[in-house]
Design an enzyme around this catalytic site. Structure first.
Site, PDB file in Angstrom:
ATOM      1  N   LYS A  55      15.731  14.540  26.586  1.00 14.56           N
ATOM      2  CA  LYS A  55      17.138  14.476  26.977  1.00 14.56           C
ATOM      3  C   LYS A  55      17.301  15.049  28.377  1.00 14.56           C
ATOM      4  CE  LYS A  55      21.591  15.978  24.937  1.00 14.56           C
ATOM      5  NZ  LYS A  55      22.192  16.627  23.761  1.00 14.56           N
ATOM      6  N   SER A 109      25.443  14.050  21.215  1.00 16.98           N
ATOM      7  CA  SER A 109      25.272  13.774  22.623  1.00 16.98           C
ATOM      8  C   SER A 109      23.853  13.351  23.013  1.00 16.98           C
ATOM      9  CB  SER A 109      25.654  15.018  23.434  1.00 16.98           C
ATOM     10  OG  SER A 109      24.771  16.087  23.171  1.00 16.98           O
ATOM     11  N   SER A 123      24.746  17.136  17.712  1.00 16.64           N
ATOM     12  CA  SER A 123      24.208  16.247  18.752  1.00 16.64           C
ATOM     13  C   SER A 123      22.790  15.743  18.505  1.00 16.64           C
ATOM     14  CB  SER A 123      24.267  16.933  20.114  1.00 16.64           C
ATOM     15  OG  SER A 123      25.596  17.005  20.568  1.00 16.64           O
TER      16      SER A 123
END
Lengths: 477, 63
Positions: free
Chosen positions: A84, A162, A186
């Site tokens: 990420k 996310s 997330s």
């Protein structure tokens, strides 16, 4: 690339490791094949933030030399992965998914990435995410510098957030595993929406040094992968003490499924209403079947109830106050107005005004909540609930959209607050694909006491030994 | 065409959704006001919870 076995794009970590050790494939071949794939297909899902193929191929040459000399560094040796874009890599752009940080470069690398590099894993790319991990509160899938995360099972649907790119990349076979982060949902949400396995570790087990901070008391880094076993192998690599992270618990993690408690001794608590009236009707058959599969493992399945706390208001106040403090320079400078989601802009501005008493009240109630959870976990070992109560939403609709004919929510909350509750408690959780509804993935979550990852992963592995949903993948090429 | 009460409500709901979709997007000031209102709603929910004076904020999450 012509002769590359396409099935390798869907292989698990032990399968790739076995191929590498047997010299059936080289690390350079893997790096080239996955690099080509992520650069070609990553943009299709708005999943790619920064390709790093050339660097990975250079590292892969060293890895191949090590395999030749039989200097083996464990199951992740030579295995490609991606991270990420909230994790820093020295000298590379790290955007945190947000326009104001589009040119941000750090001179240090996140501890988790350094650990994986030392074990010979190959970082192929940085992956797209919701801007600032959604810290201001967002209501559109498009709340990202990279555009809306698109779901590989259906590109009209959201990949979740996310850690949008992390889940989409694993689901589409662009990497065998990816790192994501969770403050409140997330990892579990995108893992569930994209049909991959996601592990949220206990707070403090994995270093966050080099990761964007959103909430000092709630942020966690964890893996998204094909299987529970893959998640375990990644967790083993990234867990452990880090003097650079004040939240570090100092504990390590060793994957020892052979020493897991006897399943017949384990009590799994669930709320029946989650599997009937709370979950959207199309999900119920898959969830009911998952419950039966869990029962078939020999565990004791009992009814359980979450303690009654204002979980939503607590997470709102804690993430809001800590996030606004972290991003105060962004907010006061006016650069916050460059964010993609107008609700996120307004949310961050408003949260900067939050009184200290509200934050401290939430943190005091959190103490009481943790006490009640310790009592709950004296009665049960694991909590089981749907990971999400609906399938991935359409990217064209607001994320809180409810159709006009949606049935009224039942009064009994069941365990619908398990994601915020688990995050407030710092509890580990595992999301497991358990079926499909209308062609979209459905998943369950297992939540345990702090540092009970081995128990959750043992149940997860046994569940996946009896099901094949984690082996199914969308048509990508 | 005869509509049931549920049908009328569903149509009315769909109509409202269509109106919402066509209405101009909220201004930044409106959104900020909504965000502030949400903060207050959250604070109200927290305020309803009785906390013993001896309860300290939670900063440690180890078992």
């Amino acid at each position: 690339m012509k002769d590359f076995d396409q099935q390798l794009f869907w292989a698990t970590i032990p399968e790739l490791n076995a191929k590498l050790k047997a010299r059936e494939v080289s690390a350079v071949e893997l790096a080239r094949a996955f690099g080509d794939r992520i650069e070609r297909l990553g943009p299709r899902y708005n999943a790619l933030a920064l390709p790093m193929t050339e660097i990975a191929i250079r590292r892969a040459k060293d890895v191949d030399a090590e395999f030749k000399r039989e200097r083996l560094r464990g199951p992740l040796h030579g295995v490609p992965f991606a991270a990420k874009d909230l994790l820093s890599v020295a000298g590379q752009i790290t955007t945190w998914g947000a326009k104001p940080y589009a040119a941000q470069v750090f001179d240090y690398t996140a501890t988790v990435l350094t650990k994986l590099e030392k074990l010979g894993s190959l970082l192929m790319a940085k992956l797209a995410m919701v801007e600032l991990a959604g810290g201001g509160g967002y209501n559109t899938a498009a709340a990202s510098l990279f555009g809306p995360g698109l779901n590989p099972w259906d590109r009209t649907r959201w990949s979740g957030g996310s850690s949008s790119g992390s889940a989409a990349a694993v689901a589409a076979g662009l990497v065998p595993f990816a790192l994501g982060s969770e403050t409140s949902g997330s990892i579990l949400t995108p893992a569930a929406f994209c049909g991959v396995t996601g592990l949220r570790p206990t707070y403090g087990l994995v270093s966050r040094h080099g990761a964007m901070a959103l909430s000092w008391t709630m942020d966690k880094i964890g893996p998204l992968a094909r299987t529970a076993e893959d998640c375990a192998l990644v967790l083993q690599a990234i867990a452990g003490k880090d003097p650079l992270d004040l939240s570090s618990s100092g504990k390590s993690f060793y994957y020892i499924p052979q020493y897991a408690r006897k399943f017949s001794d384990l009590k799994v608590g669930f709320a029946p209403i989650d599997f009937s009236d709370r979950a959207d009707a199309p999900l119920r058959p898959a969830l009911a079947q998952a419950l039966e599969t869990v029962k078939s493992l020999g565990v004791q399945v009992v009814e359980a109830k979450l303690p009654d706390f204002p979980y939503g208001a607590m997470t709102g106040a804690i993430i809001g106050a800590e996030g606004a403090s972290i991003f105060e320079p962004l907010i006061t400078s006016g650069q916050v107005d460059q964010l993609a989601d107008p609700d996120q802009i307004a949310g961050l501005k408003a949260r900067l005004e939050m009184p200290a008493k509200d934050y401290l009240k939430a943190m005091r109630i959190r103490s009481m909540m943790q006490h009640e959870f310790r009592k709950l976990f004296a009665d049960v070992d694991i909590l089981l609930a749907p990971a999400r109560y609906s399938v991935a939403p359409l990217v064209s609709q607001p994320l809180d959209y409810k159709p006009p004919d949606a049935p009224k929510e039942p009064d009994d909350p069941g365990m619908s607050s398990l994601i915020p509750a688990g995050n407030l408690g710092g509890l580990p959780a595992l999301s497991l694909p358990c079926g499909f509804a209308g062609g979209l993935p459905v998943a369950i979550q297992l939540v345990g006491n702090p540092f009970s990852e081995n128990m959750l992963l043992a149940i997860g592995k046994a569940f996946q030994d009896r099901t094949d949903f984690h082996r199914q993948h969308p048509k990508v090429d | 065409m005869k509509l049931s009460r549920r049908g009328v409500l569903a149509l009315a709901g769909a109509g409202m959704a269509a109106v919402k979709a066509q209405s101009p997007p909220a201004s930044p000031a409106d959104r900020l006001a909504t965000a502030r209102e949400n903060n207050c709603k959250g604070a109200d929910k927290l305020a309803q919870f009785a906390i013993p004076m001896s309860t300290e904020p939670s900063f440690v999450f180890r078992p």
